[in-house]
Design an enzyme around this catalytic site. Structure first.
Site, PDB file in Angstrom:
ATOM      1  N   LEU A   1       0.839  -1.212   0.000  1.00  0.00           N
ATOM      2  CA  LEU A   1       0.000   0.000   0.000  1.00  0.00           C
ATOM      3  C   LEU A   1       0.870   1.257   0.000  1.00  0.00           C
ATOM      4  CD1 LEU A   1      -2.940   1.015   0.053  1.00  0.00           C
ATOM      5  CD2 LEU A   1      -2.700   1.256   2.531  1.00  0.00           C
ATOM      6  N   LYS A   2       1.943   1.189   0.749  1.00  0.00           N
ATOM      7  CA  LYS A   2       2.875   2.322   0.771  1.00  0.00           C
ATOM      8  C   LYS A   2       3.399   2.600  -0.639  1.00  0.00           C
ATOM      9  CE  LYS A   2       7.579   3.349   2.248  1.00  0.00           C
ATOM     10  NZ  LYS A   2       7.409   4.674   2.860  1.00  0.00           N
TER      11      LYS A   2
ATOM     12  N   LYS B   1      -1.065  11.850  17.523  1.00  0.00           N
ATOM     13  CA  LYS B   1      -0.811  10.484  17.929  1.00  0.00           C
ATOM     14  C   LYS B   1      -2.078   9.798  18.393  1.00  0.00           C
ATOM     15  CE  LYS B   1       2.138   9.572  20.873  1.00  0.00           C
ATOM     16  NZ  LYS B   1       2.183   8.139  20.560  1.00  0.00           N
TER      17      LYS B   1
ATOM     18  N   TRP C   1      10.716   4.147  21.153  1.00  0.00           N
ATOM     19  CA  TRP C   1      10.675   3.796  19.734  1.00  0.00           C
ATOM     20  C   TRP C   1      11.227   2.394  19.478  1.00  0.00           C
ATOM     21  CZ3 TRP C   1      12.111   9.266  17.429  1.00  0.00           C
ATOM     22  CH2 TRP C   1      10.946  10.049  17.419  1.00  0.00           C
TER      23      TRP C   1
ATOM     24  N   HIS D   1       9.634  21.127   7.845  1.00  0.00           N
ATOM     25  CA  HIS D   1       8.905  20.150   7.029  1.00  0.00           C
ATOM     26  C   HIS D   1       8.677  20.641   5.612  1.00  0.00           C
ATOM     27  CE1 HIS D   1       7.867  18.964  11.170  1.00  0.00           C
ATOM     28  NE2 HIS D   1       8.093  17.778  10.665  1.00  0.00           N
TER      29      HIS D   1
HETATM   30  N1  GLN Z   1      19.240  15.315  16.247  1.00  0.00           N
HETATM   31  C1  GLN Z   1      18.190  14.797  15.445  1.00  0.00           C
HETATM   32  C2  GLN Z   1      18.231  15.426  14.055  1.00  0.00           C
HETATM   33  O1  GLN Z   1      18.553  16.548  13.940  1.00  0.00           O
HETATM   34  C3  GLN Z   1      16.848  15.046  16.067  1.00  0.00           C
HETATM   35  C4  GLN Z   1      15.765  14.422  15.271  1.00  0.00           C
HETATM   36  C5  GLN Z   1      14.413  14.532  15.920  1.00  0.00           C
HETATM   37  O2  GLN Z   1      14.242  15.285  16.847  1.00  0.00           O
HETATM   38  N2  GLN Z   1      13.461  13.789  15.457  1.00  0.00           N
HETATM   39  O3  GLN Z   1      17.895  14.799  13.081  1.00  0.00           O
END
Ligand code: GLN
Ligand code: ZN
Length: 757
Positions: free
Chosen positions: A19-20, A116, A562, A696
């Site tokens: 699917l991805k 989340k 994680w 982003h």
């Molecule tokens: N030190 C990580 C980076 O700059 C931090 C990533 C994160 O906070 N998800 O990629």
């Protein structure tokens, strides 16, 4: 008679992430909606067939989604902001526009926000209701379609839909109307839906109401009761369909009495995370009602211990007659990978202990049938020692004392010492760690992994990248530099891969959001450090410049959150073990001349318990100390930074301050600056770097924009405590916009220094 079995939901990304890949092809315009739909159909059929083969009695449908089940409900009920419909795109494209934004010929709209999903690493799309929203169920709907699709394969399913209470509880409201103003419409819409399902032969429908495991206020309770009283009455008036109320991720202690009084045909309770579920059952359970007993953990990857599960089931059967107990998963299997069959690199002794979604189906069967040989085999598995304890780690853990968690001198004194010692300018500029991970950077890692280049070649390439990265930062005029993280694919895997006690899978992918999947490493045994993990890179980087280069580590809580944790040892002990390993790294960095060390806790907030009353006792009381353990032993002249990818820590500000870092950077560019007001109100002492631009997007923020953001921050943060940095790491960005954005960031900081001499 064998006990019946049920599943709440099945993975849907595809066994090989079909699917991805199909979705991504579609997004890129390389494929068509029909091709995507065919792939989806095959994925659904696969899941249903597997469940049928395993003899599952209650097989869900509508658990599939192209993106997210909450978004599906928003579309099902017509509760989608008009800006998406206004694009006038075909349905599936409108749906994806809401899920991840749209920019093209038809217009330019941002995605709905994502959050989340309870205490999982899955993210749902937050529905947005306005005063003009009308909840009306669509005539042609996905629930009906998917039920029919399964029927055509000869499989009778239980359509499962996120229920009205949870939907309204998770939605945001842009106008004056609130959840209570939508109750009546929601009842009609859901009743209509069930009516449609009745017409096509549905026998059971399952309404998922996980929001009942949150703290429920009196007002919310009243809403829940009113919703379901009328909804059940409406349904009963017109149909014979049986209705199950499904809860998961905890127990329903605040509404149990109401839940059992409403007259559902089935009630689903979680006996894995629901600590009080058995206790609640003891209060009484209605006759002639099925209990969907979530006893097989839908979130972990470990085999269930049948003996223990049978004890639990016996306990349950004290309160509910055996014929009314359905053995089920504790939550949707969406949160686990498909099957251990794909793990050809794992030793059988390891693999034997794992149960992913497909193996869990067998577990349900075994438990329901009480198959003697399965029980025996399971007993043998659990009676042999899975993993040898690491005596050294255990002793270290046992020897921890109060002062291992306390950094001295205290913050205020350290801050002074550090200001004098580092002589950084006011508003020091820095970045969060990673620099763009170009194709070449990834190719270098991949080639090394495949052994097609030598270690020397691999290192030489990365060193060249580090040197360039340092040179770039010097040229741009940043104050505190980073090495760029070119050696890392992922901030957890990089460390997990080098720690003792971890196991890695090849294909154990779990959906995180949309087409994004993660492959968490597994904590298999006691964790310890083998050898330095980052020191050489950091030392090399520091040698390239007179400025300070930050050592870059991931914190113990994030590494644990994680990962798939083990279950024979408490989370607390696992976090402390990881903490001890990272502490060694911190001290090694310090010994090797690294004066500023950042310890990322990107996922600290993620596992905050769903109920406020559990926040400290079950989590923060060990999570915060685990972080303190990592840095408590450093010199006052060593500066400790931490970083968080979010700024929603309004309600745990004190705890964040108690991590006792010297500086914290966090994401702030998209949110308003309420968090800074809260920090001020709480007398937050840690120095702060609220992100000044969003990483982003490829957009380059102007100097003016950053200066304005900083000026606003200065109204709330003491000028001696303010750092200037982006929201997060830059690894997903391109080199061109990174340079431009950082140049503007530095210019803005300089301007600010002028303005606030
Ligand atoms: N030190 C990580 C980076 O700059 C931090 C990533 C994160 O906070 N998800 O990629
Ligand atoms: Zn981040």
């Amino acid at each position: 008679m064998s006990v019946k079995t049920s599943v709440i939901g099945f993975p849907r990304i595809g066994k090989l992430r079909e699917l991805k890949f199909e979705s991504e092809r579609f997004f890129k315009g390389e494929s068509t909606a029909q091709v995507l739909e065919q792939a989806a159909k095959a994925i659904r059929a696969y899941g249903w067939e597997k469940q049928r083969e395993a003899g599952i009695d209650f097989i869900p449908s509508n658990d599939f989604s192209f993106y997210d089940n909450v978004l599906d409900v928003a579309f099902l009920l017509g509760a989608v902001p008009s800006r998406y419909a206004d694009l006038k795109l075909p349905f599936i494209e409108t749906y994806f526009a809401a899920a991840h934004g749209y920019q093209g010929a038809a217009g330019d709209v941002k995605a709905l926000p994502m959050k989340k999903w309870f205490n999982t690493n899955y993210h749902y799309i937050v529905p947005e209701l306005s005063d003009t929203t009308k909840l009306v169920v669509a005539e042609d709907n996905k629930v009906v379609r998917e039920y029919k699709e399964a029927s055509a394969l000869g499989i009778q399913t239980t359509p499962t839909v996120v229920g009205p209470y949870t939907f309204l509880r998770l939605a945001t409201y842009t106008g004056v109307k609130r959840a209570k103003d939508f109750l009546a419409e929601a009842v009609v819409a859901y009743a209509t839906l069930v009516g449609q399902l009745a017409k096509i032969g549905v026998q059971w429908v399952s309404l998922a109401e996980p929001a009942l495991v949150f703290d429920v206020t009196a007002e919310e309770k009243a809403q829940f009761v009113s919703l379901y009283k009328t909804l059940l009455a409406e349904i009963r008036k017109n149909t014979q369909v049986k209705v199950a109320l499904q809860t998961y991720f905890g127990d329903v202690r605040d509404v149990y009495d109401e839940v059992v009084a409403l007259g559902f045909d089935g009630i689903g309770l979680d006996f894995v995370e629901g600590k009080r579920s058995v206790e609640l059952l003891a209060k009484g359970f209605p006759k002639n009602t099925l209990l969907f007993a979530g006893v097989v953990n839908g979130k972990n990857i470990w085999r269930a211990e049948y003996a223990a599960k049978n004890v639990l089931l016996d306990e349950i059967k004290k309160y509910v007659p055996a014929e009314n107990v359905v053995v089920g998963t504790s939550c949707s299997l969406l949160h686990v990978p498909y099957t251990t069959e794909l793990e050809s690199a794992l030793a059988p002794e390891v693999k034997n202990h794992f149960a992913f979604a497909e193996e869990k189906l067998q577990e349900l069967r075994d438990l329901a049938s009480a198959d003697a040989s399965a029980l025996q085999k399971n007993k043998e598995l659990f009676s042999s020692e899975r993993v040898k304890a690491d005596k050294k780690v255990q002793d270290q853990l046992a020897a921890l004392k109060e002062n291992d968690f306390v950094r001295l001198p205290l913050f205020a004194e350290r801050e002074k010492i550090q200001h004098e010692s580092f002589k950084l300018p006011l508003f020091p500029t820095t970045t969060i760690g990673s620099f763009p991970q170009t194709k070449e950077v990834r190719a270098n890692r991949a080639a090394y992994k495949k052994k097609s280049i030598t270690k020397e070649q691999y290192v030489a390439f990365n060193q060249k990248k580090i040197a360039e990265c340092i040179a770039l930062q010097e040229e741009l005029g940043l104050d505190v530099l980073v090495h760029g993280e070119f050696e890392r694919n992922d901030m957890v895997e990089y460390f997990g891969g080098q720690l003792n006690g971890y196991v890695f899978t090849q294909n154990a992918w779990v959906q995180s959001y949309g087409t994004r999947c993660v492959k968490p490493p597994v904590v298999w045994g006691d964790v310890s450090r083998q050898s330095p993990m980052t020191v050489e890179w950091s030392v090399f980087a520091q040698k390239q410049t007179k400025k300070f280069v930050k050592g870059m580590l991931t914190g113990p809580v994030t590494i644990l959150n994680w990962s798939f944790p083990r279950e024979d040892v408490s989370l607390k002990d696992q976090a402390l073990q990881i903490g001890l390993a990272i502490r060694e790294e911190v001290l090694d960095l310090e010994k090797n001349g690294i004066r500023i060390i950042q310890i990322d806790e990107a996922a600290l907030r993620e596992k905050l318990p769903l109920r406020r009353s559990d926040w400290h006792t079950e989590y923060l009381d060990w999570a915060i100390p685990a972080f303190r353990l990592v840095h408590a032993k450093v010199q006052p002249t060593t500066q400790i930074h931490t970083h968080m990818c979010y700024s929603e820590f309004n309600d745990i500000i004190k705890d964040i301050d108690n991590m006792d870092a010297d500086v914290i950077t966090f994401e702030a560019s998209r949110a308003d600056l309420k968090i800074l007001d809260a920090l001020k109100a709480a007398n937050f002492r840690t120095e702060v770097g609220p992100g000044v631009y969003d990483i982003h997007s490829a957009r380059v923020p102007s100097v003016e924009e950053i200066t304005n953001a900083l000026e606003k921050m200065l109204g709330r943060v003491q000028k001696e405590k303010l750092w200037v940095n982006p929201d997060c790491g830059l690894k997903t960005r391109g080199e061109v916009e990174t340079r431009a954005s950082l140049a503007n960031l530095v210019a803005a900081a300089k301007k600010l220094r002028e303005n606030h001499k």
